[in-house]
Design a protein around this motif. Structure first.
Motif, PDB file in Angstrom:
ATOM      1  N   THR A 296       1.964  -4.615   3.007  1.00  0.00           N
ATOM      2  CA  THR A 296       1.428  -3.410   3.631  1.00  0.00           C
ATOM      3  C   THR A 296       2.326  -2.843   4.714  1.00  0.00           C
ATOM      4  O   THR A 296       2.256  -1.667   5.021  1.00  0.00           O
ATOM      5  CB  THR A 296       0.057  -3.702   4.270  1.00  0.00           C
ATOM      6  OG1 THR A 296       0.211  -4.681   5.300  1.00  0.00           O
ATOM      7  CG2 THR A 296      -0.939  -4.162   3.238  1.00  0.00           C
TER       8      THR A 296
ATOM      9  N   LEU B  93      -9.536  -1.315   5.077  1.00  0.00           N
ATOM     10  CA  LEU B  93      -8.772  -0.373   4.265  1.00  0.00           C
ATOM     11  C   LEU B  93      -8.537  -0.910   2.857  1.00  0.00           C
ATOM     12  O   LEU B  93      -8.633  -0.164   1.871  1.00  0.00           O
ATOM     13  CB  LEU B  93      -7.429  -0.075   4.938  1.00  0.00           C
ATOM     14  CG  LEU B  93      -7.442   0.917   6.098  1.00  0.00           C
ATOM     15  CD1 LEU B  93      -6.087   0.953   6.781  1.00  0.00           C
ATOM     16  CD2 LEU B  93      -7.832   2.307   5.618  1.00  0.00           C
TER      17      LEU B  93
ATOM     18  N   SER C 141      -2.815   4.084   2.041  1.00  0.00           N
ATOM     19  CA  SER C 141      -3.340   5.412   1.686  1.00  0.00           C
ATOM     20  C   SER C 141      -2.757   5.935   0.386  1.00  0.00           C
ATOM     21  O   SER C 141      -3.272   6.903  -0.183  1.00  0.00           O
ATOM     22  CB  SER C 141      -3.057   6.403   2.817  1.00  0.00           C
ATOM     23  OG  SER C 141      -1.659   6.593   2.970  1.00  0.00           O
ATOM     24  N   GLN C 142      -1.684   5.295  -0.119  1.00  0.00           N
ATOM     25  CA  GLN C 142      -0.993   5.771  -1.313  1.00  0.00           C
ATOM     26  C   GLN C 142      -1.292   4.963  -2.569  1.00  0.00           C
ATOM     27  O   GLN C 142      -0.716   5.220  -3.617  1.00  0.00           O
ATOM     28  CB  GLN C 142       0.521   5.744  -1.055  1.00  0.00           C
ATOM     29  CG  GLN C 142       0.983   6.585   0.111  1.00  0.00           C
ATOM     30  CD  GLN C 142       0.682   8.060  -0.079  1.00  0.00           C
ATOM     31  OE1 GLN C 142       0.898   8.604  -1.169  1.00  0.00           O
ATOM     32  NE2 GLN C 142       0.176   8.713   0.949  1.00  0.00           N
TER      33      GLN C 142
ATOM     34  N   ASP D 202      -1.250   1.783   7.297  1.00  0.00           N
ATOM     35  CA  ASP D 202      -2.011   2.901   6.737  1.00  0.00           C
ATOM     36  C   ASP D 202      -1.198   3.693   5.714  1.00  0.00           C
ATOM     37  O   ASP D 202      -1.719   4.168   4.703  1.00  0.00           O
ATOM     38  CB  ASP D 202      -2.476   3.853   7.843  1.00  0.00           C
ATOM     39  CG  ASP D 202      -3.428   3.181   8.830  1.00  0.00           C
ATOM     40  OD1 ASP D 202      -3.706   1.984   8.642  1.00  0.00           O
ATOM     41  OD2 ASP D 202      -3.883   3.858   9.764  1.00  0.00           O
TER      42      ASP D 202
ATOM     43  N   GLU E 159     -11.639  -0.363   0.921  1.00  0.00           N
ATOM     44  CA  GLU E 159     -11.859   1.046   0.592  1.00  0.00           C
ATOM     45  C   GLU E 159     -10.998   1.511  -0.577  1.00  0.00           C
ATOM     46  O   GLU E 159     -11.377   2.423  -1.320  1.00  0.00           O
ATOM     47  CB  GLU E 159     -11.581   1.916   1.820  1.00  0.00           C
ATOM     48  CG  GLU E 159     -12.622   1.751   2.922  1.00  0.00           C
ATOM     49  CD  GLU E 159     -12.232   2.460   4.213  1.00  0.00           C
ATOM     50  OE1 GLU E 159     -11.115   3.053   4.255  1.00  0.00           O
ATOM     51  OE2 GLU E 159     -13.015   2.426   5.169  1.00  0.00           O
ATOM     52  N   ARG E 160      -9.840   0.865  -0.763  1.00  0.00           N
ATOM     53  CA  ARG E 160      -8.933   1.272  -1.836  1.00  0.00           C
ATOM     54  C   ARG E 160      -9.243   0.571  -3.154  1.00  0.00           C
ATOM     55  O   ARG E 160      -8.614   0.863  -4.174  1.00  0.00           O
ATOM     56  CB  ARG E 160      -7.476   0.970  -1.447  1.00  0.00           C
ATOM     57  CG  ARG E 160      -7.018   1.583  -0.136  1.00  0.00           C
ATOM     58  CD  ARG E 160      -7.273   3.067  -0.076  1.00  0.00           C
ATOM     59  NE  ARG E 160      -6.523   3.797  -1.090  1.00  0.00           N
ATOM     60  CZ  ARG E 160      -6.716   5.073  -1.391  1.00  0.00           C
ATOM     61  NH1 ARG E 160      -7.672   5.748  -0.779  1.00  0.00           N
ATOM     62  NH2 ARG E 160      -5.993   5.655  -2.311  1.00  0.00           N
TER      63      ARG E 160
ATOM     64  N   THR F  53      -4.147   2.515  -5.154  1.00  0.00           N
ATOM     65  CA  THR F  53      -5.507   2.134  -5.536  1.00  0.00           C
ATOM     66  C   THR F  53      -5.460   0.719  -6.096  1.00  0.00           C
ATOM     67  O   THR F  53      -4.462   0.294  -6.674  1.00  0.00           O
ATOM     68  CB  THR F  53      -6.101   3.088  -6.594  1.00  0.00           C
ATOM     69  OG1 THR F  53      -5.250   3.100  -7.742  1.00  0.00           O
ATOM     70  CG2 THR F  53      -6.227   4.489  -6.040  1.00  0.00           C
TER      71      THR F  53
END
Length: 259
Positions: free
Chosen positions: A147, A201, A168-169, A164, A204-205, A171
């Motif tokens: 990460t 996070l 954020s990029q 982040d 969430e992904r 799944t």
């Protein structure tokens, strides 16, 4: 008792009680007070506890034992849990692994799975744990994604806002979450708020979330919340889990596997 075994016992007692006196510890471990004082001084020098007059206290709210001293706790249960979690993951999936001793065992279980010896890739593993990345990076069939972030020496995890940008990029098919506490009302939690934020996070992904937690973590609360219990799809724990707690998680909608 060896020094390492004595240190582990001292740290276990300290985490359980929050504070430990020299005489109390000497009586518990059946060694001299001088030995305990020397142990406390050496552990304090490694920033694993805070020395006080006549004893020691835990390092703070976010205190957590380094992995080398935590690994032996409930080792057999963690290995059984890890094998069961590994069996839930399919070849070709993208898997998020948080840090921790149980998730480290999950990584080891994946590394020896016969159906994951080849592929392009056989598995994509996204993790914030340096030790997990180190163990799996030598497996060319695995695609390893770190990460980014700032290393937390207590748990070898990368934390902070730098993660982040990566998370954020992407799944994930599944996030495998190691926790210090899991409670029906208060959800999954960690000791450290920055660690909890990264774990949140990852959840969430992910399309689904699996919590890998031995029975000592269930029904407990911790400082920093990761996610609500309804975020979790599957809990994998050991057979020592309190049946009433297991029933509560099942009533909350979790699939519970006990091994």
């Amino acid at each position: 008792m060896s020094r390492d075994a004595r240190w582990k016992a001292l740290l276990d007692l300290l985490v359980e009680r929050g504070r430990l006196d020299v005489e109390e510890a000497a009586a518990e471990l059946e060694v001299s007070a001088a030995t305990i004082r020397r142990d406390f001084d050496q552990l304090a020098a490694q920033q694993m506890l805070v020395r006080t007059r006549g004893g020691a206290v835990v390092h703070g709210v976010s205190y957590e034992l380094p992995l080398r001293y935590k690994t032996a706790r409930n080792a057999s249960a963690k290995q059984r849990i890890a094998a069961a979690v590994a069996d839930l993951l399919a070849p070709g999936e993208a898997v998020g692994l948080t840090g921790g001793t149980t998730t480290t065992e999950v990584a080891r279980a994946l590394a020896v799975r016969g159906d994951l010896t080849s592929g392009t890739p056989a598995l994509t593993v996204v993790t914030n744990a340096l030790n997990i990345a180190n163990e799996l990076a030598v497996r060319p069939q695995f695609k390893i994604v770190l990460t980014g972030g700032v290393a937390r020496p207590q748990s070898y995890e990368l934390i902070g806002p730098l993660a982040d940008g990566v998370l954020s990029q992407i799944t994930l098919d599944v996030a495998v979450l190691g926790v210090v506490a899991l409670d029906v009302t208060h959800g999954a939690a960690a000791h450290d708020e920055a660690e909890a934020a990264i774990n949140r996070l990852l959840c969430e992904r992910a399309e689904r979330v699996v919590v890998a937690a031995d029975s000592s973590k269930l029904g407990r609360r911790a400082f920093a919340r990761i996610c609500a219990v309804d975020t979790v799809d599957t809990l994998v724990t050991d057979t020592a889990a309190d049946p009433e707690l297991v029933r509560g998680f099942e009533e909350a909608g979790l699939r519970v596997l006990t091994v």
